[in-house]
Design an enzyme around this catalytic site. Structure first.
Site, PDB file in Angstrom:
ATOM      1  N   ASN A 284     -10.416  -7.889  -0.444  1.00 30.79           N
ATOM      2  CA  ASN A 284      -9.977  -7.418   0.871  1.00 30.79           C
ATOM      3  C   ASN A 284     -11.108  -7.589   1.866  1.00 30.79           C
ATOM      4  O   ASN A 284     -12.239  -7.930   1.500  1.00 30.79           O
ATOM      5  CB  ASN A 284      -9.606  -5.931   0.801  1.00 30.79           C
ATOM      6  CG  ASN A 284      -8.523  -5.658  -0.216  1.00 30.79           C
ATOM      7  OD1 ASN A 284      -7.403  -6.128  -0.069  1.00 30.79           O
ATOM      8  ND2 ASN A 284      -8.843  -4.915  -1.269  1.00 30.79           N
TER       9      ASN A 284
ATOM     10  N   GLY B 136      -6.969   5.014  -8.097  1.00 27.48           N
ATOM     11  CA  GLY B 136      -7.205   6.201  -8.918  1.00 27.48           C
ATOM     12  C   GLY B 136      -7.472   5.923 -10.383  1.00 27.48           C
ATOM     13  O   GLY B 136      -7.368   6.831 -11.203  1.00 27.48           O
TER      14      GLY B 136
ATOM     15  N   ASP C 157     -13.427  -3.733  -1.363  1.00 31.00           N
ATOM     16  CA  ASP C 157     -13.145  -3.336   0.025  1.00 31.00           C
ATOM     17  C   ASP C 157     -14.426  -3.455   0.860  1.00 31.00           C
ATOM     18  O   ASP C 157     -15.061  -2.438   1.179  1.00 31.00           O
ATOM     19  CB  ASP C 157     -12.660  -1.879   0.078  1.00 31.00           C
ATOM     20  CG  ASP C 157     -11.366  -1.673  -0.700  1.00 31.00           C
ATOM     21  OD1 ASP C 157     -10.409  -2.418  -0.466  1.00 31.00           O
ATOM     22  OD2 ASP C 157     -11.330  -0.757  -1.546  1.00 31.00           O
TER      23      ASP C 157
ATOM     24  N   ASP D 236       0.881  -1.173   0.000  1.00 30.10           N
ATOM     25  CA  ASP D 236       0.000   0.000   0.000  1.00 30.10           C
ATOM     26  C   ASP D 236       0.914   1.217   0.000  1.00 30.10           C
ATOM     27  O   ASP D 236       1.743   1.372   0.903  1.00 30.10           O
ATOM     28  CB  ASP D 236      -0.872   0.022   1.258  1.00 30.10           C
ATOM     29  CG  ASP D 236      -1.962  -1.054   1.230  1.00 30.10           C
ATOM     30  OD1 ASP D 236      -2.116  -1.719   0.196  1.00 30.10           O
ATOM     31  OD2 ASP D 236      -2.639  -1.232   2.254  1.00 30.10           O
TER      32      ASP D 236
HETATM   33  O1  1PR Z   1     -10.676   3.138  -5.216  1.00 29.61           O
HETATM   34  O2  1PR Z   1      -9.718   2.571  -7.417  1.00 29.61           O
HETATM   35  O3  1PR Z   1      -8.764   4.428  -6.089  1.00 29.61           O
HETATM   36  O4  1PR Z   1      -8.430   2.084  -5.414  1.00 29.61           O
HETATM   37  C1  1PR Z   1      -7.911   2.295  -4.137  1.00 29.61           C
HETATM   38  C2  1PR Z   1      -7.187   1.048  -3.730  1.00 29.61           C
HETATM   39  O5  1PR Z   1      -6.488   1.333  -2.527  1.00 29.61           O
HETATM   40  C3  1PR Z   1      -8.112  -0.126  -3.469  1.00 29.61           C
HETATM   41  O6  1PR Z   1      -7.523  -1.297  -3.986  1.00 29.61           O
HETATM   42  C4  1PR Z   1      -8.180  -0.208  -1.946  1.00 29.61           C
HETATM   43  O7  1PR Z   1      -8.245  -1.545  -1.527  1.00 29.61           O
HETATM   44  C5  1PR Z   1      -6.855   0.407  -1.530  1.00 29.61           C
HETATM   45  N1  1PR Z   1      -6.925   1.152  -0.262  1.00 29.61           N
HETATM   46  C6  1PR Z   1      -7.523   2.340  -0.080  1.00 29.61           C
HETATM   47  N2  1PR Z   1      -7.342   2.741   1.205  1.00 29.61           N
HETATM   48  C7  1PR Z   1      -6.653   1.779   1.817  1.00 29.61           C
HETATM   49  C8  1PR Z   1      -6.224   1.795   3.216  1.00 29.61           C
HETATM   50  O8  1PR Z   1      -5.630   0.841   3.718  1.00 29.61           O
HETATM   51  N3  1PR Z   1      -6.508   2.891   3.921  1.00 29.61           N
HETATM   52  N4  1PR Z   1      -5.718  -0.325   1.145  1.00 29.61           N
HETATM   53  C9  1PR Z   1      -6.394   0.782   0.900  1.00 29.61           C
HETATM   54  C10 1PR Z   1      -6.246  -1.482   1.039  1.00 29.61           C
HETATM   55  C11 1PR Z   1      -5.868  -3.531   1.793  1.00 29.61           C
HETATM   56  C12 1PR Z   1      -4.942  -4.514   1.291  1.00 29.61           C
HETATM   57  C13 1PR Z   1      -3.976  -4.889   2.368  1.00 29.61           C
HETATM   58  C14 1PR Z   1      -4.527  -6.195   2.844  1.00 29.61           C
HETATM   59  C15 1PR Z   1      -3.545  -7.059   3.509  1.00 29.61           C
HETATM   60  N5  1PR Z   1      -5.330  -2.249   1.632  1.00 29.61           N
HETATM   61  O9  1PR Z   1      -4.321  -4.082   0.157  1.00 29.61           O
HETATM   62  O10 1PR Z   1      -2.747  -4.900   1.778  1.00 29.61           O
HETATM   63  O11 1PR Z   1      -5.625  -5.945   3.694  1.00 29.61           O
HETATM   64  O12 1PR Z   1      -3.116  -6.483   4.694  1.00 29.61           O
HETATM   65  P1  1PR Z   1      -2.656  -7.395   5.898  1.00 29.61           P
HETATM   66  O13 1PR Z   1      -1.971  -8.582   5.327  1.00 29.61           O
HETATM   67  O14 1PR Z   1      -1.668  -6.547   6.636  1.00 29.61           O
HETATM   68  O15 1PR Z   1      -3.865  -7.727   6.695  1.00 29.61           O
HETATM   69  P2  1PR Z   1      -9.478   3.103  -6.048  1.00 29.61           P
END
Ligand code: 1PR
Length: 578
Positions: free
Chosen positions: A498, A362, A433, A275
């Site tokens: 996720n 994005g 998500d 991320d």
């Molecule tokens: O909406 O097209 O702009 O895409 C945004 C992208 O960013 C999406 O794929 C969304 O999942 C991700 N995202 C947005 N905010 C967050 C955040 O964490 N605040 N991350 C985020 C999502 C979730 C996983 C993470 C797993 C494993 N992160 O990618 O890596 O949950 O984590 P773990 O093994 O530590 O539990 P758009």
């Protein structure tokens, strides 16, 4: 990121923005129409230069990087004569069969290719570059191919439970000495395709290896100096580089490596996810949330910083990650093409990371402060050209699915539909998500609910999974089940699943959710969120139909190395690439 500041740097980027169609057009205009049969072969160029046929249909950056990594220079084909005069030609076919044949026919390159191959000149076709050698393809067809190998390219049959596209690492059955496959042995190689050619009596003199995915299809062909592979050597790690090396150095006596692999069938993939976002100082960092909250709970409330994206990606590649995902987590509010460091991250990573790279965040239409409109296709094109193999769409896919479910009409205009039409559905991941919402009875909501393994806080026995947008900030009136089925219909090739409740908790994946979705669709599903121990990976592969499992926190904090996940899965009898 501040849009005003970032947009000032876009003008230089904008000239780089073009779609595959435009690129086709450019090439068609550039190439002179001349019968290649009338052309004579000139003196050959240097041995250290390989000629590359790139007709601009997708990401061949990785092929370029792999060639350079192996010490070769690249000469791009501009005219059919360049094909005829090549010392050694690599044709990494990308995109759809019909579109590729159209360009090859219109530019005179089809004839040049046939002449070159008939003369037994050194040739390596990759993926579509193999399929185009056959008589025809059913992809949007029938469409005639180059007709050099008897056979028809057809679609995988998903009715027998095999997910289409085939995405991942599979084993080869080598049927004859092909030289370039000498180091593959029992190692897995990376495939990503929905169509394949089948071995038959008519083409058996060509077939050098097959692969099993529901049925035995042709994984490689060889006749004399002419080779073609359905898999991607440039994405198959060290084993893939050895295939390219043997093609590029055919006469040198590279000793055959002893076979240490254990490949039998399609492997379950282990994916490292990064991320990425700018911290408060403006540096791009790898961060990690707890249930999507990426800020430290300190007085300074800083964005959690777990390392540098390019360095971490390289490290995970060396440790055996089957794939790397970059999620630009603030992409929903910033314009990603303003976020040039992210493109730079991709470019640098793809220089020496030879496994698939996915990038998300994005991907949507955007109008800048000057009124210049950028389509999501342009955004995706820029990511592909910078080294991404797949793009991942989050928020925009939710809106597209909502519209589709409301009207029942596929407009063809959503980012999902446009990008998968141009780059193929194997290149489009939808990132979901969802957040768990407990209910007492499945009929309490109009969305698909499941009986939960662990009861809710008030003893609720059921839950539905509400989709969110903008990094989990806004809940939407659609469930993960409904979304998954809709985006499959709209052209997604894979789902990154996720779970906000499990993210960063280290207590294991949400089995109820992953089972629900992986049983609902016939495209591959990547289980994500909650991995905390090696057993969580074997659990998810045993109890659900997930094709891959993704983790972030445990890898970044070095609590569980990727290699130990692989070793554990292997000991448990789960097919993995080792
Ligand atoms: O909406 O097209 O702009 O895409 C945004 C992208 O960013 C999406 O794929 C969304 O999942 C991700 N995202 C947005 N905010 C967050 C955040 O964490 N605040 N991350 C985020 C999502 C979730 C996983 C993470 C797993 C494993 N992160 O990618 O890596 O949950 O984590 P773990 O093994 O530590 O539990 P758009």
């Amino acid at each position: 990121m501040d849009n005003t500041r970032s947009l000032s740097s876009i003008s230089s980027t904008s000239s780089l923005l073009f779609t595959r169609t435009n690129e086709f057009y450019k090439i068609q205009n550039r190439v002179k129409f001349k019968s290649p049969r009338a052309l004579s072969i000139r003196a050959t160029s240097s041995d250290s230069v390989v000629t590359l046929l790139d007709y601009g249909a997708g990401n061949v950056r990785s092929v370029r990087n792999a060639i350079r990594h192996l010490g070769f220079g690249i000469k791009d084909v501009q005219t059919p004569e360049d094909i005829l005069n090549a010392n050694r030609l690599i044709f990494p076919g990308v995109g759809a069969f019909a579109a590729a044949m159209d360009v090859l026919n219109k530019t005179g390159m089809a004839e040049a290719l046939c002449a070159y191959i008939e003369k037994d000149r050194p040739f390596l076709g990759i993926c579509l570059g193999l399929q185009l050698l056959f008589q025809s393809s059913e992809e949007n067809g029938p469409v005639n191919g180059l007709g050099l190998i008897p056979g028809v390219v057809g679609r995988f049959d998903s009715s027998n439970g095999f997910r289409v596209p085939q995405i991942g690492w599979n084993a080869l059955q080598i049927t004859k000495d092909s030289e370039i496959l000498d180091d593959v042995g029992d190692h897995h190689v990376y495939f990503v395709h929905s169509y394949r050619a089948m071995p038959s009596d008519d083409n058996k003199e060509w077939v050098s290896s097959t692969c099993n995915y529901g049925d035995n299809f042709i994984a490689s062909v060889r006749r004399g100096n002419v080779h073609a592979v359905q898999f991607h050597p440039e994405k198959s790690g060290d084993v893939g580089l050895s295939v390219l090396r043997r093609f590029l150095h055919p006469k040198t006596n590279i000793p055959k490596k002893p076979t240490e692999g254990k490949a039998l069938k399609l492997a379950k993939r282990v994916i490292a996810c990064l991320d990425v976002r700018a911290n408060d100082k403006g540096d791009l960092v790898v961060t990690k949330g707890d249930q999507y909250d990426v800020r430290e709970h300190t007085k300074e409330n800083e964005v959690r910083n777990l390392g540098k994206p390019v360095e971490l990606a390289r490290q995970y590649y060396k440790e055996g990650a089957d794939e790397i995902s970059f999620l630009n987590i603030t992409g929903f509010r910033d314009f990603p093409l303003g976020d040039l460091p992210m493109l730079q991250v991709l470019r640098l990573t793809s220089e020496n990371v030879f496994v698939p790279l996915t990038v998300g965040g994005g991907i949507r239409d955007f109008t800048d402060a000057n009124g210049r409109h950028y389509s999501s296709l342009e955004v995706a094109s820029e990511y592909f050209r910078s080294g991404a193999d797949k793009i991942s769409i989050g928020s925009d896919a939710v809106y597209a699915a909502e519209d589709y479910l409301k009207t029942g009409v596929k407009t063809g205009k959503s980012s999902l539909e446009q990008i998968s039409r141009v780059y193929g559905n194997q290149a489009v991941v939808v990132s979901i998500d969802p957040r768990r919402v407990y209910i007492t009875h499945p009929n309490d909501v109009e969305f698909k609910a499941v009986r939960v393994t662990d009861l809710g806080p008030n003893g609720e026995e059921y839950a539905w999974y509400q989709c969110t947008v903008n990094g989990g900030r806004e809940g939407r009136p659609i469930g993960a089940y409904e979304l998954a089925k809709a985006v499959e219909d709209l052209g997604a090739g894979e789902i990154l699943l996720n779970c906000i409740d499990c993210d960063g908790q280290g207590k294991g994946f949400d089995m109820d959710l992953i089972k629900l979705i992986s049983d609902a669709v016939s495209i591959p599903v990547i289980a994500s969120s909650g991995a905390g121990a090696v057993e969580h990976f074997s659990d998810v592969f045993r109890k659900t139909n997930a094709s891959a499992a993704l983790a972030a926190g445990i890898f970044h904090r070095k609590e569980v190395p990727i290699q130990s996940v692989k070793e554990h899965l292997y000991k448990e009898g789960i097919e993995v690439r080792i």
